[in-house]
Design a protein around this motif. Sequence first.
Motif, PDB file in Angstrom:
ATOM      1  N   ARG A  49       0.834  -1.194   0.000  1.00 48.42           N
ATOM      2  CA  ARG A  49       0.000   0.000   0.000  1.00 48.42           C
ATOM      3  C   ARG A  49       0.869   1.244   0.000  1.00 48.42           C
ATOM      4  NH1 ARG A  49      -5.159  -1.808   2.472  1.00 48.42           N
ATOM      5  NH2 ARG A  49      -4.733  -3.848   3.366  1.00 48.42           N
ATOM      6  N   LYS A  50       0.248   2.412  -0.220  1.00 46.62           N
ATOM      7  CA  LYS A  50       0.985   3.680  -0.178  1.00 46.62           C
ATOM      8  C   LYS A  50       1.664   3.872   1.162  1.00 46.62           C
ATOM      9  CE  LYS A  50      -0.983   7.065  -3.329  1.00 46.62           C
ATOM     10  NZ  LYS A  50      -1.949   8.135  -3.469  1.00 46.62           N
TER      11      LYS A  50
ATOM     12  N   ARG B  85      -0.665  -5.869   1.496  1.00 45.87           N
ATOM     13  CA  ARG B  85      -2.048  -6.150   1.132  1.00 45.87           C
ATOM     14  C   ARG B  85      -2.325  -7.628   1.338  1.00 45.87           C
ATOM     15  NH1 ARG B  85      -2.139  -2.932  -4.240  1.00 45.87           N
ATOM     16  NH2 ARG B  85      -2.900  -0.936  -3.561  1.00 45.87           N
TER      17      ARG B  85
END
Length: 176
Positions: A12-13, A18
Amino acid sequence: MGISRDSFHKRRKTGGKRKAIRMKRKYELGRPPAMTRIGPKRVRRVGTRGGNIKYRALRLETGNFSWGSEVFTGKTRILNVMYNASNNELVRTNTLVKSCIVQIDATPFRQFYKQHYGIDLAAKGQQQEDEKHSSRVQRKLAKRNKNRELEQAVKEQFNTGRLLACISSRPGQSGR
């Protein structure tokens, strides 16, 4: 573990991992690059989704090259890869990809120019002999020569017998 074009394997950013919410799907399938080289023609068929077929060129030695300003296309030999904007390694290994600059044999283009304009580009500064033409053909050649222009850089390439060209197709997808 096959090649996949999904984004579930990425973080993820924020940097967190994930969770995999499903198995890999056919539409996320990726394949290894063709890495098309210069050599005797070797093309493989690849079955794709929907019953379609791609042609994967593994080796190519000729291509159809177009001279846009003269509206002429001719099949000629590929001699060498000269430049690749994306990667110098592809130049060193003579790998053909879209938009790479290659050196090709100038013969079909020189023959076209001689037939269309009556001027032999291979003659380096020597005055070529006039061939016997009918008066109608002579008028036609004179009319064509009136607006004829050829850049100095292209003339020099014709003198060496090799032209620089850009590949506009994707050899690993179309097989050409």
